[in-house]
Design an enzyme around this catalytic site. Sequence first.
Site, PDB file in Angstrom:
ATOM      1  N   GLY B 497     -76.931  21.526 -92.443  1.00  0.00           N
ATOM      2  CA  GLY B 497     -76.492  20.501 -93.601  1.00  0.00           C
ATOM      3  C   GLY B 497     -75.885  19.240 -92.566  1.00  0.00           C
ATOM      4  O   GLY B 497     -75.342  17.962 -93.077  1.00  0.00           O
ATOM      5  N   ARG B 656     -70.626   6.803 -80.396  1.00  0.00           N
ATOM      6  CA  ARG B 656     -71.479   6.064 -81.116  1.00  0.00           C
ATOM      7  C   ARG B 656     -72.003   6.820 -82.304  1.00  0.00           C
ATOM      8  O   ARG B 656     -72.380   8.030 -82.300  1.00  0.00           O
ATOM      9  CB  ARG B 656     -72.677   5.902 -80.164  1.00  0.00           C
ATOM     10  CG  ARG B 656     -73.972   4.799 -80.897  1.00  0.00           C
ATOM     11  CD  ARG B 656     -74.719   4.572 -79.509  1.00  0.00           C
ATOM     12  NE  ARG B 656     -75.889   3.760 -80.000  1.00  0.00           N
ATOM     13  CZ  ARG B 656     -77.166   3.667 -79.396  1.00  0.00           C
ATOM     14  NH1 ARG B 656     -77.503   4.820 -78.687  1.00  0.00           N
ATOM     15  NH2 ARG B 656     -78.025   2.845 -80.000  1.00  0.00           N
ATOM     16  N   GLY B 729     -69.391  14.662 -81.531  1.00  0.00           N
ATOM     17  CA  GLY B 729     -69.650  15.475 -82.662  1.00  0.00           C
ATOM     18  C   GLY B 729     -68.748  14.982 -83.607  1.00  0.00           C
ATOM     19  O   GLY B 729     -67.660  14.557 -83.340  1.00  0.00           O
ATOM     20  N   GLU B 732     -66.190  18.068 -87.273  1.00  0.00           N
ATOM     21  CA  GLU B 732     -65.068  18.544 -87.637  1.00  0.00           C
ATOM     22  C   GLU B 732     -63.884  17.697 -87.786  1.00  0.00           C
ATOM     23  O   GLU B 732     -62.564  17.851 -88.374  1.00  0.00           O
ATOM     24  CB  GLU B 732     -64.771  19.599 -86.610  1.00  0.00           C
ATOM     25  CG  GLU B 732     -65.670  20.929 -86.559  1.00  0.00           C
ATOM     26  CD  GLU B 732     -65.604  21.814 -85.556  1.00  0.00           C
ATOM     27  OE1 GLU B 732     -64.806  22.861 -85.746  1.00  0.00           O
ATOM     28  OE2 GLU B 732     -66.582  21.707 -84.675  1.00  0.00           O
TER      29      GLU B 732
END
Lengths: 210, 765
Positions: B497, B656, B729, B732
């Site tokens: 997802g 980015r 990333g 989280e």
Amino acid sequence: MLVGGLARLGLRAGPSPRDVPQNGATPPAAVPKGVDMPITINGQAVPIPVDVRTSLLDLLREQLHLSGTKKGCNQGACGACTVLVDGERILSCLALAAQYEGRSVVSIEGLTPDGELHPLQRAFINHDGYQCGYCTPGQICSAIGMADELRRGVPSAVTADLAATTMALTGDELRERMSGNLCRCGAHNGIVAAIAETFARTPAMAEAAE
Amino acid sequence: MSILDTIQQTAAGVVAKLRPDAPPDRLIGRKHGSIGTSLPRIDGPRKVRGEARFAAEVPAAGLTYAALLHSTIARGRIATLDTAAAAQAPGVVLIMTHENAPRLKPPAAFMSDPRAAGASDLPVMQDATIHWNGEPVAVVLAETQEQADHAKSLIVATYEAEPARLSFAQAATRSRQPESVLGEPAIIRIGDAEAALAGAAFQVDLTFHTPRHSHAAIEPHAATVWWEGDRLVIHDATQMLHQTRWTLAGIFGITEEKIRIHSPFVGGGFGGKGLWSHQILAIAASKLAGRPVRMALSREGVFRVAGGRTTTTQRVALGANADGTLAALIHTGTVAMTTHNNCPEQFTFPARHLYAAGSFLLEQRVADMDMLANTFMRAPGESIGTFALETALDELAEAMRLDPIELRRRLEPEQDPTSGHAFSSRHMLAAFEAGAERFGWSQRNPVPRGRREGEWLIGMGVAAATYPYYRMLGGAARVTITRDGYARVATAGHEMGMGTATVQAQAGADRLGLPVEHVTFEYGDTALPAGTVAGGSSQTVSIAAAVAAASAKLIAELLTLAGNDSPLAGLSAGEVEARDGGLGHPEQADRFESYVSILTRAGREEVSAEADAPQPVETQRYSMHSYGAQFCEVRVSAVTGEVRVSRFLGSFDTGRILNPRMAASQFRGGIIMGLGLALMEETEFDERSGRIMNPSLAEYHVPVHLDVPDIEVIWTDIADPHAPLGAHGIGEIGITGVGAAVANAIHNATGRRVRDLPITLDKLL
Ligand code: FES
Ligand code: FES
């Protein structure tokens, strides 16, 4: 102590699973043997399962391979299994299939007859109303049922005027009425936006979507 | 979603400055590509139609259904296990217990080897020993799920219980220091922090408690498995494909090549979809029965078999000088863990990198308990560590009569405060400032309980968000160009997802100079080049690095194929770029040849190249983290203590942004899980029995639609010059800081400080 376990080993070797279609393919519907009074599922008559313990959800998923309806809890707490029965949304995990003889069930696979996307499905794509997609079919079926409840003037816990014959699709009405459909990915904003946009456009529907 | 032009200009400067050191990914500066556009999810139509097939939905002929019986004691032995009635029940195919289960090696525990996936290294159903309350003691296979569930209910188990370590407080008195915390030292001492604290002009010294949490993905863990001779096929819901394969090979004593795992769709992971006992039991039972097995855990089964975030007790003590700088930063505490896993919930990590201080004492300890192994859950450590640290900072700001954002300005470090490394890309204050302006932070009344509308007390809070940049080792990718000018990018990545399938198609398109419609991203299958775990918010850059390496190799091969008759003749791989459906010189427009032309002239149907990702040296040279500022407005009922989150804004600095539409969803998803952490989530562990008492979605509360306001998210969009694609990333960071932002807003509304999660209404009365 352990009785019968070892003795039963290998007693029921089945055919090779290589023979059946795998991921991505739609398997042939293995219609179960059953009694005569059928349920209509997405327009097709389906016999009531022999095992009366079979839930409507397991009938769909395991026997008819209509796995678009999801099982998130099997105890009425998540909404992933929502389908429409004669236009009303129900939790198919809490429904015994046998209860639905003579009724017409629509699951996510049967929302539109021709395989076109329903406007709400398009809106989910545009508003990114999902991430993993596991709660999505339940959210969509639930929203369609909810819109009909509004049209019929069914009040919710946040409805101020209980005597009103129709309700506006305010943000709080929408959120309250969709709160039985959990989304752990946190796609709530996109889901609400998709539903609001879709049903605000239906003339007989809401006064305004926020 | 505002984009701050001035900051972008600064970013361009940063890129230029660092270029000699390590050349940034050339895609960073590329305009007009697919990256940065809000392409809708490629798998969207399948998901809204219910066509995305999950692990428990794979058909197989001769399928059997599994049910698990769970132990009801936390530690001891199975005394008797009477399966006679169950074995006679209709439809039963097999009953497997420790007495007839195949002999298996224990799983290699996650972190014990880079390839290991085991949530614990406990042997699975190999003897009568019980290690946690809920451990599976029997597997029933039957023709239908109904039959399996019924037969399971007929099994009678008795136990000889032994004393178990079930009290966290007691276990904490015998806590130990782990060898390391995810490869970092368990203790960091810089200067004498206790002495500096004692002598500081302002001090706060606070204790926090956070409970166990459950991932509660809406898809319960499931696997459909079968053997084809000595080959094993697994349809799993996993976020660690190749690691699961390697670990299973060890458990079952077969080579990895004999195992194929498919996992094209995962119904939410958040760290929880790893290798637990249910897959191992399904495979073992399938071997015994000689038939395919569907092991779809019940919701209760998920709570009993698949662990979640552990409980912690934390101390944060801050000593500040009169000028608002920190003399001492102390963050210590203890987490509950087992002796069979290695997941010490790295709650001190934020304090290692966020703020400058004259001295540090950061220490993690572990209390061994007899419970289901805990595991990584969305921002392990950072989620609850920022709750403690950022609440303490708010308390310090209040004690100093400083605006909390002003305090953070005074604590901004020039380099990483504990490692001394330069930051690769840090614009945390910019994120605070942009967020403050957008949220209307200046409207906040600094006096607690200063704003009221009828029964509702209204308050605002802010907290920092932070999460490390990781790029995992061991990933590979294959890139294939076909004669019709299409491409396939393949790696055993995971789509739970996050948008992997979509964003990697976008990145592949830009990498190869193709329109995104011409690129297929293949993933979710161990037959593809090895993927890395989808964890640590690392997957996007881990895959991007492997794809970049494979593409470079492919370009070199294409140049060779193009040969001397090509306009490209004489150009080396470093001198060409992929653009416009082919290769060309970056400045000389006529020195270009399309892929179609190159392959057609060479008479090739396709050209393919595979490569491993290079070592993540960037993380050794730089302190690489993402940052953010979380802003929250709450309304608290003065009558009932009910908390409603009325507004929320997250402002992020995460490199980015590759796809704004999906990035917004990732940030919001993290924030919403953070609202759960702040206000309602707790896996209740009965310290008398070790039993989880609320193993259902009715009693483990997660935010529902009415709990979730419209959440605004904005970002700096400043590329990190040292990261592939310039990206960090983002899966989280969204959850980090939310607990504190909510707690600080509640304090601003009510004057009450709650340092014990979740902040339920009873704690506010
Ligand atoms: S599966 Fe029916 S409500 Fe959860
Ligand atoms: S999209 Fe994953 S649970 Fe809703």
